[in-house]
Write a protein that holds these residues in place. Structure first.
Motif, PDB file in Angstrom:
ATOM      1  N   THR A   1       0.879  -1.303  -0.005  1.00  6.16           N
ATOM      2  CA  THR A   1       0.074   0.090   0.027  1.00  6.16           C
ATOM      3  C   THR A   1       0.951   1.189  -0.056  1.00  6.16           C
ATOM      4  O   THR A   1       0.529   2.292  -0.717  1.00  6.16           O
TER       5      THR A   1
ATOM      6  N   THR B   1      -8.066  -5.795 -10.662  1.00  5.93           N
ATOM      7  CA  THR B   1      -7.495  -5.655  -9.102  1.00  5.93           C
ATOM      8  C   THR B   1      -7.051  -4.030  -9.021  1.00  5.93           C
ATOM      9  O   THR B   1      -7.539  -3.263  -8.062  1.00  5.93           O
ATOM     10  N   THR B   2      -6.485  -3.716 -10.078  1.00  8.75           N
ATOM     11  CA  THR B   2      -5.847  -2.232 -10.134  1.00  8.75           C
ATOM     12  C   THR B   2      -6.915  -1.495 -10.178  1.00  8.75           C
ATOM     13  O   THR B   2      -7.081  -0.350  -9.729  1.00  8.75           O
TER      14      THR B   2
ATOM     15  N   MET C   1      -8.750  -0.685  -7.008  1.00  8.36           N
ATOM     16  CA  MET C   1      -8.332   0.272  -6.037  1.00  8.36           C
ATOM     17  C   MET C   1      -8.141   1.473  -6.425  1.00  8.36           C
ATOM     18  O   MET C   1      -8.425   2.464  -5.662  1.00  8.36           O
TER      19      MET C   1
ATOM     20  N   GLY D   1     -12.530   2.178  -3.146  1.00 10.10           N
ATOM     21  CA  GLY D   1     -11.354   1.686  -3.136  1.00 10.10           C
ATOM     22  C   GLY D   1     -10.756   1.647  -1.801  1.00 10.10           C
ATOM     23  O   GLY D   1     -10.977   2.306  -0.930  1.00 10.10           O
ATOM     24  N   SER D   2      -9.830   0.728  -1.391  1.00 15.86           N
ATOM     25  CA  SER D   2      -8.994   0.655  -0.204  1.00 15.86           C
ATOM     26  C   SER D   2      -8.633   1.935   0.249  1.00 15.86           C
ATOM     27  O   SER D   2      -8.360   2.248   1.347  1.00 15.86           O
TER      28      SER D   2
END
Length: 239
Positions: free
Chosen positions: A177, A205-206, A209, A214-215
């Motif tokens: 991260t 996945t990208t 994010m 997103g995270s």
């Protein structure tokens, strides 16, 4: 035998009365039966057969055919009606025959005056029958369509803009991260492909994010901004 032409530029199909008329059309293919039509699209893209079908009057448009043979068969059957409307219009309207007029006698016989002086008995008047009672007729319902109830509209909630977390925590130093955050903070930002290469991530996945939920936004209170310059889209974190 019917003779057809199909124009190379517009793909319009035309029915001609004679073979000479068909051969006079420039930049067009000629065919006289289904077998002749089937030879033409051997090197055509499938989209042209769809375009030809959709240009025929009275036919339901389609997006694609099962195969070329199906397309040729349906087009051939559809164009058999070409020219029928014009032929019917050229036929003269039939004139109804006039009914013969009955001939009138030249002279009317004159009654004998002596016979007219004799009193003639009055004809008996038959008793008129009583009129039959009228059959009641049910009232007819007016042919009016019932009013339709107004459609109910369902209010939709406005989407909320992404809000950075208030209790955001800093990522652990050396973690993936923290590495990807450092990439976002580079001068000029970064691209989707650069992140995938640097982190070894898949495209889905990208993108997850990078999304507003997103995270990085949920867990660390960071908002990713997107900017497109020419054909290149970059992503960055300000501050």
């Amino acid at each position: 035998m019917k003779t057809f032409t199909i124009e190379n530029e517009t793909s319009n199909i035309t029915l001609h009365a004679t073979i000479q008329d068909a051969e006079a059309v420039t930049d067009a293919e000629l065919f006289r039966n289904e077998a002749g039509l089937a030879k033409l699209p051997a090197n055509w893209p499938a989209a042209r057969l769809v375009e030809i079908w959709n240009s025929l009057p009275g036919e339901t448009p389609v997006k694609k055919f099962k195969d070329r043979a199906t397309a040729v068969c349906r087009i051939w059957k559809a164009i058999q009606s070409l020219g029928q409307g014009a032929a019917a219009a050229d036929e003269p309207a039939s004139v109804p025959e006039t009914a013969p007029v009955a001939e009138l006698p030249e002279t009317v016989p004159v009654p004998d005056p002596e016979a007219s002086e004799t009193a003639q008995p009055e004809p008996a008047t038959p008793d008129s029958p009583e009129p039959a009672p009228a059959t009641p007729v049910a009232p007819q319902t007016p042919d009016v369509a019932p009013e339709q109830a107004p459609a109910k509209t369902k209010a939709t909630r406005a989407k909320k803009a992404p809000v950075a977390a208030t209790n955001a925590s800093a990522p652990r130093e050396g973690s993936k991260t923290s590495q990807v955050i450092a990439i976002f903070k580079r001068q000029g930002g970064t691209t989707l492909e650069e992140i995938m290469t640097a982190m070894g991530w898949q495209k889905h996945t990208t993108r997850a994010m990078l999304s507003a939920g997103g995270s990085l936004t949920k867990n660390h209170g960071l908002v990713i901004t997107s900017e497109k310059v020419g054909d290149r889209r970059t992503y960055s974190i300000k501050g």
